[in-house]
Write a protein that holds these residues in place. Sequence first.
Motif, PDB file in Angstrom:
ATOM      1  N   TRP A 274       2.024  14.784 -24.215  1.00 44.88           N
ATOM      2  CA  TRP A 274       1.433  15.891 -24.107  1.00 44.88           C
ATOM      3  C   TRP A 274       1.309  16.526 -22.676  1.00 44.88           C
ATOM      4  N   LYS A 275       1.547  17.741 -22.384  1.00 45.44           N
ATOM      5  CA  LYS A 275       1.347  18.276 -21.197  1.00 45.44           C
ATOM      6  C   LYS A 275      -0.089  18.814 -21.031  1.00 45.44           C
ATOM      7  N   TYR A 276      -0.614  18.505 -19.655  1.00 43.13           N
ATOM      8  CA  TYR A 276      -2.028  18.674 -19.202  1.00 43.13           C
ATOM      9  C   TYR A 276      -1.819  19.973 -18.184  1.00 43.13           C
ATOM     10  N   ILE A 277      -2.138  20.989 -18.311  1.00 44.15           N
ATOM     11  CA  ILE A 277      -2.075  22.161 -17.133  1.00 44.15           C
ATOM     12  C   ILE A 277      -3.553  22.683 -17.035  1.00 44.15           C
ATOM     13  N   SER A 278      -3.515  22.626 -15.532  1.00 46.20           N
ATOM     14  CA  SER A 278      -4.854  23.277 -15.062  1.00 46.20           C
ATOM     15  C   SER A 278      -4.557  24.798 -14.014  1.00 46.20           C
ATOM     16  N   VAL A 279      -5.193  25.631 -14.148  1.00 45.54           N
ATOM     17  CA  VAL A 279      -5.013  26.900 -13.577  1.00 45.54           C
ATOM     18  C   VAL A 279      -6.391  27.425 -13.184  1.00 45.54           C
ATOM     19  N   PHE A 280      -6.350  27.254 -11.802  1.00 46.37           N
ATOM     20  CA  PHE A 280      -7.519  27.446 -10.855  1.00 46.37           C
ATOM     21  C   PHE A 280      -7.473  28.759  -9.949  1.00 46.37           C
ATOM     22  N   PRO A 281      -8.084  29.738  -9.770  1.00 47.11           N
ATOM     23  CA  PRO A 281      -8.082  30.844  -8.636  1.00 47.11           C
ATOM     24  C   PRO A 281      -8.010  30.207  -7.547  1.00 47.11           C
ATOM     25  N   THR A 282      -7.147  30.530  -6.503  1.00 48.65           N
ATOM     26  CA  THR A 282      -7.126  29.808  -5.069  1.00 48.65           C
ATOM     27  C   THR A 282      -8.135  30.446  -4.179  1.00 48.65           C
TER      28      THR A 282
END
Length: 758
Positions: A274-282
């Motif tokens: 599985w792929k774990y992806i995190s997206v956070f505004p800089t």
Amino acid sequence: MQGKFTRSVAYRLFVSYAVILCIPVILSLIIYGQTREIVKREIVLASGAMLQQVRYIVDGELLQTESLAAQLAIHSDVRKLISSKTESAYGVYEMKQELNKLLSANDFIQGIYLYSKPLQTVLSSETYVKEQDFYEMKLQTDTFSYDSWQKLINGEQTRGYVMLPVENQGTVVYTPAYVRSLTKQGSSETSGTLIIALNAEKIMTMLGNIDWVDRGQVFIMDTNNQVLIQNAGGNTIAPPLYREWNDRGTGTFTGSFQEVESMITIESSDTTGWKYISVFPTKVFWERVGTIRNLNLLGLLLCFVIGGAVITYFARKNYDPIKQLVSVFARNTMPRSGAYLDEYTFIRSSVLETIRERDDMNNKQAQQLRVLKDYYLVKLLKGQTDRNVPLTELAKAYHLPWTGDTFAVMLFYIESSEGGVTDLALSQFIVSNIVADTAGEGVMLHFTDVDGMLAAVVNVHPEFTEQWKEQLEQELAQAGKFILERYKLRFTAVGSNLQSGLDGIHQAFVQALEAQEHRIMLGERALIWYGDIKPGESSYFFTVNDQMILINFLKAEEFGKAQQMISNVIGQAFQCEASHEMAKCVLLDLATTMIKTIPDSEQAGIAWEEWRPLKRLLSCSTKAEFEQELMDIFGRVCGLLKSKQNSQASTGISEKIIDFVQKNYNDKNLSVALIGDEFRLTPQYVSRLFREQTGEMGLHDYINHTRVEAAKSLLVEGVSIDETAARVGFASSHALIRVFKKYEGITPGKYRTIQEQA
């Protein structure tokens, strides 16, 4: 006015202090830049660490799920249930109880379903029904058909994850489920299927407990790039955007998500793929950096304001002493009109001018004192000084630090080797300075030039009057070795005995002059003392009777006895007791006696015109040179006397000899004897034939003359003396120099200098 200010020291002080102020400012900017990089690096590390934390938690639960599936696959009750073709109410009950225990022990699992292929039933913790009824009760949705359910439970599944629809409060959501095929014991035939549905809400709860997750979004995707779990609804990853991210591989990078610049981190699970992806505004991470930036800007502003005031104060304060110093120098010297100088340049110019005037005055005084000192020393040596003036006053007037009233005089005779210094004044300067520096404690030498001869007044301390000679001999030997190696100069020194008082200096000078006349008797020694000279005998020891005995030995061809007698006469002539004038007369008489044995018809052509014995003997200055020339004459005379063959039988042989010499003059072994062997004649006879047929010179001289002519050509071409000697057949450069000087009257080095100047 503005141009003058920019050249002023005050302006330089202001600029230098400003540069010093810029150092902390630049350091602050560098530190701020480094801080940004550190924060950025920490962002990357924090984002990766957070996502790894999510992956570790989820992978851990998945491993537990797979471990539970493995245990159930080998559980005896499970195998009994799926392999039995008849239903057992008690077995179903026990299995339901077991499933309830497992669910209560693991809240990560939402449900466990056992499908029996023989009975076509599904057992869960809540129900036990036919597989179709279970589908209609639990899984029936528009997106998940009954055929899909049939394929799932009856397919040849080994193990893996699938998405199953689950209805939750009127909303159908897909939940990840682990599917594993069950086989009969001892067989590979599939008898059932185990399905473990995961609790997605539990995963969401765990994600919510992780730092910063609530500030961004986390996506968990399966191997088919389908989002399985995310912590925020609505926003999802568009396939093109995910493909772009996936091309970059795992790691952290900056990108745009939902038109917001974000820090994106991708991790891959080694357990499930599985792929774990995190997206956070800089902007979440740059909030603290903004505070640091504002503090830096405030600090820089304060530095400029306070620093500017301090710079102005100290620049003015430090300029005041310079201004006062300029006013002091300006009283006597003012800058040239039209050329404004800064204060430092003006002060430096004034100081240098003062120092230059002082040095010029000191140099003139030193030159005048040196001339007066040399003049005074020459008068001392020649005995022309005023004897009534005390020694201490003269020493003070001419800066001669006499250490006592005991004196000696030394004379130095300097010769230049090949490639050495040839200028007389320079060679005297080199020798005098090096010898004076080498002189040790107790002995002081004062040099001067007397009629082109280097002389030294030696002042000996009273405590060293016993050992001053031995000490000076060692020091002169050391200095002579250094001068020979470094400057190619060789010197011979003669010295007097010790004399007392200034009057004794003239007497010492006379003794030194007399000692130098005995150099020929004492040989080539670095130092000759007047005390080593003994009074010469007045009798002339080479009598007429001795001359007749020598003539008889030669005519009777008793050459061994003749050679022994000649050696005895030379040895007796060079005894220290003999007079050098008498020794020269004896040696010249010895040469003429040997020539008298040659027939009268041959004496003029051979002995006097070809051999030139008088010229060669008078040019000698040492015992070795005299002995070499006399033995050469002796050999020539013996060669003529031993030749008994008829010269007419070998008419025309001179051309062959000339051709042989021209071809082999560069052979170091070429000699009259070698040529005689070549033509099967005695050396004396072949030499006599050559002289008679050519009417010019003897064979030995012709060989040397040929070599000298060849050497002259090489010297003009710039070949060194050592290489020239080797190429024309001489055994050493000293042999070349001696023969060249004999025939040309000058040394090879002098000849090359004359040719270059021509």
